[in-house]
Write a protein that holds these residues in place. Sequence first.
Motif, PDB file in Angstrom:
ATOM      1  N   GLY A   1      30.676  36.892  46.083  1.00  0.00           N
ATOM      2  CA  GLY A   1      29.866  37.793  45.164  1.00  0.00           C
ATOM      3  C   GLY A   1      31.177  38.438  45.268  1.00  0.00           C
ATOM      4  O   GLY A   1      32.141  39.657  44.436  1.00  0.00           O
ATOM      5  N   ILE A   2      31.341  38.866  47.137  1.00  0.00           N
ATOM      6  CA  ILE A   2      32.253  40.200  47.521  1.00  0.00           C
ATOM      7  C   ILE A   2      33.826  39.931  47.386  1.00  0.00           C
ATOM      8  O   ILE A   2      34.582  40.962  46.530  1.00  0.00           O
ATOM      9  N   VAL A   3      33.746  38.262  46.848  1.00  0.00           N
ATOM     10  CA  VAL A   3      35.566  38.087  46.775  1.00  0.00           C
ATOM     11  C   VAL A   3      35.474  38.368  45.000  1.00  0.00           C
ATOM     12  O   VAL A   3      36.658  39.783  44.674  1.00  0.00           O
ATOM     13  N   VAL A   4      34.531  38.329  44.129  1.00  0.00           N
ATOM     14  CA  VAL A   4      34.890  38.527  43.156  1.00  0.00           C
ATOM     15  C   VAL A   4      34.992  39.779  42.431  1.00  0.00           C
ATOM     16  O   VAL A   4      35.693  40.298  41.815  1.00  0.00           O
ATOM     17  N   LEU A   5      33.758  40.410  43.007  1.00  0.00           N
ATOM     18  CA  LEU A   5      34.265  41.990  42.780  1.00  0.00           C
ATOM     19  C   LEU A   5      35.372  42.559  43.702  1.00  0.00           C
ATOM     20  O   LEU A   5      36.144  43.846  43.164  1.00  0.00           O
ATOM     21  N   LEU A   6      35.910  42.499  44.791  1.00  0.00           N
ATOM     22  CA  LEU A   6      36.532  43.156  45.363  1.00  0.00           C
ATOM     23  C   LEU A   6      38.375  42.580  44.731  1.00  0.00           C
ATOM     24  O   LEU A   6      39.430  43.650  43.727  1.00  0.00           O
TER      25      LEU A   6
ATOM     26  N   ILE B   1      40.796  45.656  42.059  1.00  0.00           N
ATOM     27  CA  ILE B   1      41.812  45.374  42.474  1.00  0.00           C
ATOM     28  C   ILE B   1      42.540  45.203  40.914  1.00  0.00           C
ATOM     29  O   ILE B   1      44.014  45.824  40.768  1.00  0.00           O
ATOM     30  N   LEU B   2      42.261  44.607  40.573  1.00  0.00           N
ATOM     31  CA  LEU B   2      42.812  43.988  39.141  1.00  0.00           C
ATOM     32  C   LEU B   2      43.133  45.184  38.373  1.00  0.00           C
ATOM     33  O   LEU B   2      43.804  45.845  37.769  1.00  0.00           O
ATOM     34  N   PHE B   3      41.677  45.422  38.590  1.00  0.00           N
ATOM     35  CA  PHE B   3      41.183  46.782  37.607  1.00  0.00           C
ATOM     36  C   PHE B   3      42.700  48.354  38.022  1.00  0.00           C
ATOM     37  O   PHE B   3      42.902  48.749  37.528  1.00  0.00           O
ATOM     38  N   VAL B   4      42.983  48.584  39.408  1.00  0.00           N
ATOM     39  CA  VAL B   4      43.638  49.434  40.320  1.00  0.00           C
ATOM     40  C   VAL B   4      44.695  49.081  39.440  1.00  0.00           C
ATOM     41  O   VAL B   4      45.326  50.040  39.289  1.00  0.00           O
ATOM     42  N   LEU B   5      45.149  47.464  39.678  1.00  0.00           N
ATOM     43  CA  LEU B   5      47.057  47.568  39.245  1.00  0.00           C
ATOM     44  C   LEU B   5      47.361  47.754  37.532  1.00  0.00           C
ATOM     45  O   LEU B   5      48.045  48.225  36.905  1.00  0.00           O
ATOM     46  N   ILE B   6      45.500  47.522  37.190  1.00  0.00           N
ATOM     47  CA  ILE B   6      46.406  47.856  35.259  1.00  0.00           C
ATOM     48  C   ILE B   6      46.050  49.139  35.388  1.00  0.00           C
ATOM     49  O   ILE B   6      46.876  49.521  34.751  1.00  0.00           O
ATOM     50  N   CYS B   7      45.086  49.653  35.719  1.00  0.00           N
ATOM     51  CA  CYS B   7      45.211  51.497  35.348  1.00  0.00           C
ATOM     52  C   CYS B   7      46.560  52.271  35.889  1.00  0.00           C
ATOM     53  O   CYS B   7      47.434  52.848  35.677  1.00  0.00           O
ATOM     54  N   VAL B   8      47.039  51.972  37.291  1.00  0.00           N
ATOM     55  CA  VAL B   8      48.414  52.330  37.934  1.00  0.00           C
ATOM     56  C   VAL B   8      49.294  51.719  36.942  1.00  0.00           C
ATOM     57  O   VAL B   8      50.195  52.703  36.912  1.00  0.00           O
ATOM     58  N   TYR B   9      49.650  50.436  36.714  1.00  0.00           N
ATOM     59  CA  TYR B   9      50.591  49.464  35.699  1.00  0.00           C
ATOM     60  C   TYR B   9      50.711  50.973  34.194  1.00  0.00           C
ATOM     61  O   TYR B   9      51.642  51.756  33.765  1.00  0.00           O
ATOM     62  N   LYS B  10      49.588  51.185  33.943  1.00  0.00           N
ATOM     63  CA  LYS B  10      49.675  52.275  32.328  1.00  0.00           C
ATOM     64  C   LYS B  10      50.149  53.328  32.807  1.00  0.00           C
ATOM     65  O   LYS B  10      50.265  54.071  31.729  1.00  0.00           O
ATOM     66  N   LYS B  11      50.336  54.378  33.638  1.00  0.00           N
ATOM     67  CA  LYS B  11      49.996  55.312  34.532  1.00  0.00           C
ATOM     68  C   LYS B  11      51.613  55.335  34.271  1.00  0.00           C
ATOM     69  O   LYS B  11      52.663  57.135  34.516  1.00  0.00           O
TER      70      LYS B  11
END
Length: 145
Positions: free
Chosen positions: A9-14, A18-28
């Motif tokens: 669960g912790i691995v899937v959450l991490l 990480i994917l969410f942060v990468l997507i937000c950084v890429y869009k900005k």
Amino acid sequence: MNTVWIILGIVVLLVSVILFVLICVYKKAPKKIKPKREKPVSKPQDFYIRQKALFSIDKAVMELNRSGIDTRESYQRLSFIMREFVSDMTGRNFTTLTLSELKKMGLGSLAGLIENCYAPEFALKTQADFKADAEKAKWMVKTWS
């Protein structure tokens, strides 16, 4: 609870964070702006070029009929008109090339027509011959692709 499920669960959450942060950084992130290519100067349409050449050929025939110009000058004009037409259609300057250079380029029909314009017996050519050559030139203009 089993510890394997907690770790999974912790691995899937991490991974999802990480994917969410990468997507937000890429869009900005500022996108690379490609310089706009300058549009090439639009050439006149083929129809206009053809009509201009046909009009010029007809004008040379008409001036020869009115005795405004002699046969030799008519052939010189026809040669220039055809060279100018091919130059306009291809975008390459054919007005300064010699007859042998035209033949080497594989433009047999143009070279043959222009060669006919340089016949050595200008004095022997009649208006009827020029009219026939003008018709050949008009046919070439109409069928050029």
